[in-house]
Motif scaffolding. Structure first.
Motif, PDB file in Angstrom:
ATOM      1  N   ASN A 127     -11.992   1.860  54.454  1.00 22.39           N
ATOM      2  CA  ASN A 127     -12.166   0.520  55.101  1.00 22.39           C
ATOM      3  C   ASN A 127     -11.022   0.089  55.982  1.00 22.39           C
ATOM      4  O   ASN A 127      -9.926   0.076  55.788  1.00 22.39           O
ATOM      5  CB  ASN A 127     -12.094  -0.600  54.010  1.00 22.39           C
ATOM      6  N   PRO A 128     -11.298  -0.512  57.136  1.00 20.95           N
ATOM      7  CA  PRO A 128     -10.325  -0.541  58.232  1.00 20.95           C
ATOM      8  C   PRO A 128      -9.460  -1.871  57.814  1.00 20.95           C
ATOM      9  O   PRO A 128     -10.393  -2.834  57.619  1.00 20.95           O
ATOM     10  CB  PRO A 128     -10.894  -0.439  59.577  1.00 20.95           C
ATOM     11  N   MET A 129      -8.444  -1.990  58.158  1.00 26.33           N
ATOM     12  CA  MET A 129      -7.575  -3.139  58.018  1.00 26.33           C
ATOM     13  C   MET A 129      -7.028  -3.351  59.117  1.00 26.33           C
ATOM     14  O   MET A 129      -6.435  -4.953  59.370  1.00 26.33           O
ATOM     15  CB  MET A 129      -6.609  -3.047  56.921  1.00 26.33           C
ATOM     16  N   GLY A 130      -6.868  -2.605  60.123  1.00 30.74           N
ATOM     17  CA  GLY A 130      -6.008  -2.900  61.526  1.00 30.74           C
ATOM     18  C   GLY A 130      -4.693  -2.744  61.442  1.00 30.74           C
ATOM     19  O   GLY A 130      -4.051  -2.706  62.663  1.00 30.74           O
ATOM     20  N   GLU A 131      -4.055  -2.645  60.474  1.00 31.52           N
ATOM     21  CA  GLU A 131      -2.578  -2.787  60.184  1.00 31.52           C
ATOM     22  C   GLU A 131      -2.081  -2.053  59.361  1.00 31.52           C
ATOM     23  O   GLU A 131      -2.814  -2.024  58.159  1.00 31.52           O
ATOM     24  CB  GLU A 131      -1.976  -4.092  60.375  1.00 31.52           C
ATOM     25  N   PRO A 132      -1.033  -1.345  59.242  1.00 30.30           N
ATOM     26  CA  PRO A 132      -0.523  -0.478  57.904  1.00 30.30           C
ATOM     27  C   PRO A 132      -0.510  -1.533  56.731  1.00 30.30           C
ATOM     28  O   PRO A 132      -0.088  -2.421  56.735  1.00 30.30           O
ATOM     29  CB  PRO A 132       0.904  -0.027  58.481  1.00 30.30           C
ATOM     30  N   CYS A 133      -0.657  -0.650  55.669  1.00 33.73           N
ATOM     31  CA  CYS A 133      -0.666  -1.378  54.229  1.00 33.73           C
ATOM     32  C   CYS A 133       0.324  -0.613  53.512  1.00 33.73           C
ATOM     33  O   CYS A 133       0.247   0.639  52.839  1.00 33.73           O
ATOM     34  CB  CYS A 133      -2.199  -1.199  53.713  1.00 33.73           C
ATOM     35  N   PHE A 134       1.625  -1.137  52.978  1.00 31.42           N
ATOM     36  CA  PHE A 134       2.543  -0.779  52.392  1.00 31.42           C
ATOM     37  C   PHE A 134       2.636  -1.314  50.893  1.00 31.42           C
ATOM     38  O   PHE A 134       3.036  -0.794  49.843  1.00 31.42           O
ATOM     39  CB  PHE A 134       3.852  -0.783  52.942  1.00 31.42           C
ATOM     40  N   ALA A 135       2.275  -2.747  50.733  1.00 23.27           N
ATOM     41  CA  ALA A 135       2.153  -3.464  49.602  1.00 23.27           C
ATOM     42  C   ALA A 135       0.819  -2.837  48.893  1.00 23.27           C
ATOM     43  O   ALA A 135      -0.105  -2.891  49.039  1.00 23.27           O
ATOM     44  CB  ALA A 135       2.120  -4.916  50.053  1.00 23.27           C
ATOM     45  N   THR A 136       1.023  -3.128  47.387  1.00 24.24           N
ATOM     46  CA  THR A 136       0.145  -2.835  46.486  1.00 24.24           C
ATOM     47  C   THR A 136      -0.806  -4.029  46.543  1.00 24.24           C
ATOM     48  O   THR A 136      -0.391  -5.163  46.310  1.00 24.24           O
ATOM     49  CB  THR A 136       0.898  -2.422  45.000  1.00 24.24           C
ATOM     50  N   PRO A 137      -2.243  -3.565  46.660  1.00 25.78           N
ATOM     51  CA  PRO A 137      -3.085  -4.962  46.464  1.00 25.78           C
ATOM     52  C   PRO A 137      -3.124  -5.565  45.121  1.00 25.78           C
ATOM     53  O   PRO A 137      -2.679  -5.033  44.250  1.00 25.78           O
ATOM     54  CB  PRO A 137      -4.456  -4.197  47.056  1.00 25.78           C
ATOM     55  N   ALA A 138      -3.890  -6.836  45.008  1.00 24.12           N
ATOM     56  CA  ALA A 138      -4.041  -7.319  43.690  1.00 24.12           C
ATOM     57  C   ALA A 138      -5.560  -7.731  43.772  1.00 24.12           C
ATOM     58  O   ALA A 138      -6.325  -7.837  44.603  1.00 24.12           O
ATOM     59  CB  ALA A 138      -3.202  -8.606  43.664  1.00 24.12           C
ATOM     60  N   VAL A 139      -6.155  -8.004  42.393  1.00 27.05           N
ATOM     61  CA  VAL A 139      -7.412  -8.227  42.141  1.00 27.05           C
ATOM     62  C   VAL A 139      -7.346  -9.356  41.049  1.00 27.05           C
ATOM     63  O   VAL A 139      -6.605  -9.193  40.143  1.00 27.05           O
ATOM     64  CB  VAL A 139      -8.042  -7.059  41.567  1.00 27.05           C
ATOM     65  N   ALA A 140      -8.050 -10.519  41.581  1.00 24.63           N
ATOM     66  CA  ALA A 140      -8.162 -11.736  40.558  1.00 24.63           C
ATOM     67  C   ALA A 140      -9.424 -12.259  41.081  1.00 24.63           C
ATOM     68  O   ALA A 140      -9.854 -12.575  42.079  1.00 24.63           O
ATOM     69  CB  ALA A 140      -7.079 -12.627  40.867  1.00 24.63           C
ATOM     70  N   ASP A 141     -10.108 -12.690  39.806  1.00 26.69           N
ATOM     71  CA  ASP A 141     -11.518 -13.445  39.954  1.00 26.69           C
ATOM     72  C   ASP A 141     -12.282 -12.753  41.029  1.00 26.69           C
ATOM     73  O   ASP A 141     -13.032 -13.511  41.819  1.00 26.69           O
ATOM     74  CB  ASP A 141     -11.357 -14.963  40.574  1.00 26.69           C
TER      75      ASP A 141
END
Length: 458
Positions: free
Chosen positions: A426-440
Motif C-alpha cells: 500500500n503506497p503512502m507517498g512518504e517514508p514511514c518510521f513511526a509505528t501505526p495505531a489501530v482504534a475503532d
C-alpha cells in the motif's frame, strides 16, 4: 420479592437507559483505545479490529482509496499516534528556522545530524474522526541538549495516556504531564540524557509507560544510565535505580507486566536485560543480552516475555517465563525453566516484533522479515519485502494480518501463517518510521510529513 419484568419491557428499559447515558460514558464503553506505544499491553495487537487490506494514500495519486482523512504534521518526529476516545496525540520537534531533514535509506551511516538553532518540542492533539487539530502545546523551547542520529528526530517517543492524563517524555528536554485539553499539570527536568555511541549522540527514544497511577521512565545515557518511577498525580519520584553496572545504552521502552501478584518492569539493555519489581525497584532477574544497540521493546504473548535486540554481530531472541528470578544463564540446565526458548540469531535491530496467532514476526532495517513459531522457536521463513523496504517501525497484528510500515513509503500487509504471503503493498507517498495505531476500526499512520487515517468505506 420484586417480580421479573416482561422481556419486551426489559428491552425497552435498556434502550431508554442507553439513550439517557452521557455520550462520554458510551464512548468509553464502545471505543477501543490505543493508549500508548504499541497499544493495549504494548503488544502491537488489535484484537477484533477490521481494517482494509488495500489502500492508496499517496498524495500524488489521482485516487486515494481507503483514506478517511489526512492532515499535515509540522516539524519532524517518529512519535507514534496514540488514540484515546476521539483524540489522537503526537509529539514533534519544530525548528525555529528552516526545515530538518532525515537521511533516508542511508545504510550504515553512523553520523549525528548537523542540526543548528532552536527547536520547539510540541505535543499535538487531533480529532480522530476528522483529523482537525484540536490543540498544540510547546513543552520546551531552546537548542537541543543532545544530538540526534541523521535518521532519527528530536521527538522519537510516543505519549502514554491514563484517564485524563497525557504524559510526554522528550528525554533531555524534560517529562511533561497534560490533561486531555492540553493544560499542563506538572513537568520534571530529567537532566541531559545523551544516549550515544562512538561519542556521537544518537537521540532519545524511550517512551514512558503508565501502570497503577505511576509513570515509568528509562534514561540510559551511557554516562549515568537509570530507570525511575514517578507518581502520575504530581510527578514526584517513587524510586530510581542506577543502571551503570548493567547497561551501557538502550532506546527501548519499559514493559510493565503483572502476574501472580507481582508487577515487574522489564528493560531491554546491553550487556544486561533486567526485570525490576515495579513497586520497589528491586531487581527480580537479569539476562545477558546480545546485540549492543538494544532498541526493541519487550512484550508479552502466550503468557511469556519476548525480548530481542541486534547489532555488533549478535541478534538473539529470548522468550522468558514471568516467574524467572536471579541471573539467567543461557547454557545452564538449571535455568531451563526460566527460558521457554531462545535463538542466537534472527532478532531485529530497531523494529519491535509482534506475535500473530502462533507466529512471531520480526522486521529489519534491510527489508528482511523473519518468522518463527512463537511457542517453539522453530524458524519458519526469512524473506525480503522489496527494494529499500527498511522496517524501522514496529509491527502490528490486526485481524489475522501483519502490518509492516516501511522506509520506502509502502505499508506491506502479510497474511498470518507459515507461508510468506504478501496480501498488499500500500503506497503512502512518504517514508514511514513511526509505528501505526489501530482504534475503532481505523488504522492511523504517521509518515514523515502527514497523519493519515485508513478505514473501510461505510
Amino acid at each position: 420479592m420484586i417480580p421479573a419484568m416482561p422481556k419486551p419491557l426489559t428491552s425497552l428499559l435498556t434502550l431508554l437507559l442507553i439513550a439517557m447515558a452521557p455520550a462520554e460514558k458510551l464512548r468509553s464503553e464502545t471505543t477501543t483505545d490505543w493508549p500508548s506505544f504499541r497499544g493495549p499491553g504494548a503488544r502491537g495487537v488489535a484484537e477484533g479490529s477490521t481494517i482494509p487490506t488495500t489502500w492508496n494514500a499517496d498524495p500524488e495519486s489521482e485516487t486515494n482509496d481507503g483514506m478517511l482523512w489526512e492532515t499535515k504534521v509540522p516539524g519532524l518526529g517518529h512519535s507514534s499516534p496514540v488514540v484515546v476516545g476521539d483524540r489522537i496525540f503526537l509529539l514533534t520537534a519544530v525548528p525555529d528556522e528552516g526545515e530538518t531533514e532525515l537521511n533516508i535509506a542511508a545504510g550504515g551511516n553512523i553520523d549525528a545530524a548537523k542540526d543548528s538553532g532552536a527547536y520547539k518540542w510540541m505535543v499535538l492533539c487531533y480529532d480522530a474522526d476528522t483529523g482537525k487539530e484540536l490543540w498544540r502545546q510547546t513543552a520546551h523551547h531552546g537548542e537541543p541538549k543532545a544530538t540526534r542520529h541523521s535518521k532519527a528526530t528530536h521527538a522519537n517517543t510516543s505519549v502514554c495516556v491514563d484517564g485524563d492524563r497525557v504524559v510526554a517524555c522528550f528525554g533531555s528536554e524534560g517529562l511533561y504531564c497534560y490533561d486531555l485539553d492540553g493544560k499542563l499539570i506538572w513537568e520534571r527536568d530529567l537532566g541531559v540524557i545523551d544516549v550515544s555511541k562512538y561519542d556521537i549522540g544518537w537521540g532519545y527514544a524511550s517512551s514512558p509507560a503508565i501502570h497503577d497511577g505511576k509513570v515509568a521512565v528509562i534514561g540510559d545515557d551511557p554516562d549515568h544510565p537509570f530507570v525511575t518511577v514517578l507518581q502520575l498525580t504530581d510527578g514526584e519520584e517513587v524510586w530510581r535505580s542506577d543502571r551503570s553496572e548493567v547497561c551501557e545504552r538502550s532506546w527501548g521502552s519499559p514493559l510493565i507486566h503483572e502476574v501472580d501478584g507481582v508487577t515487574q518492569m522489564i528493560v531491554n539493555g546491553f550487556p544486561w536485560i533486567v526485570s525490576y519489581d515495579f513497586a520497589t525497584g528491586e531487581e527480580l532477574w537479569r539476562l545477558e543480552g546480545g546485540g549492543d544497540n538494544p532498541i526493541p521493546t519487550p512484550f508479552v504473548s502466550h503468557g511469556w516475555i519476548y525480548i530481542t535486540n541486534a547489532h555488533g554481530g549478535k541478534a538473539p531472541i529470548y522468550v522468558v517465563r514471568p516467574d524467572a528470578r536471579g541471573t539467567i544463564k543461557l547454557d545452564s540446565e538449571e535455568d531451563s525453566d526460566s527460558l521457554v526458548w531462545s535463538v542466537e540469531r534472527g532478532g531485529s535491530y530497531m523494529s519491535t516484533p509482534v506475535v500473530s496467532g502462533d507466529y512471531l514476526y520480526l522486521g529489519n532495517s534491510n527489508g528482511v522479515v523473519r518468522c518463527f513459531h512463537a511457542k517453539t522457536g522453530e524458524k519458519v521463513f526469512q524473506k525480503r519485502l522489496g527494494k529499500d523496504a527498511g522496517v524501522i517501525a514496529s509491527l502490528l497484528a490486526v485481524n489475522g494480518n501483519v502490518i509492516c510500515a516501511s522506509e520506502n513509503g509502502t505499508v506491506y500487509v502479510l497474511k498470518t501463517g507459515p507461508e510468506f504471503e504478501v496480501l498488499a503493498e500500500n503506497p503512502m507517498g512518504e517514508p514511514c518510521f513511526a509505528t501505526p495505531a489501530v482504534a475503532d476500526g481505523v488504522l492511523f499512520i504517521r509518515t514523515t510529513k502527514r497523519l493519515v487515517a485508513i478505514s473501510e468505506p461505510e
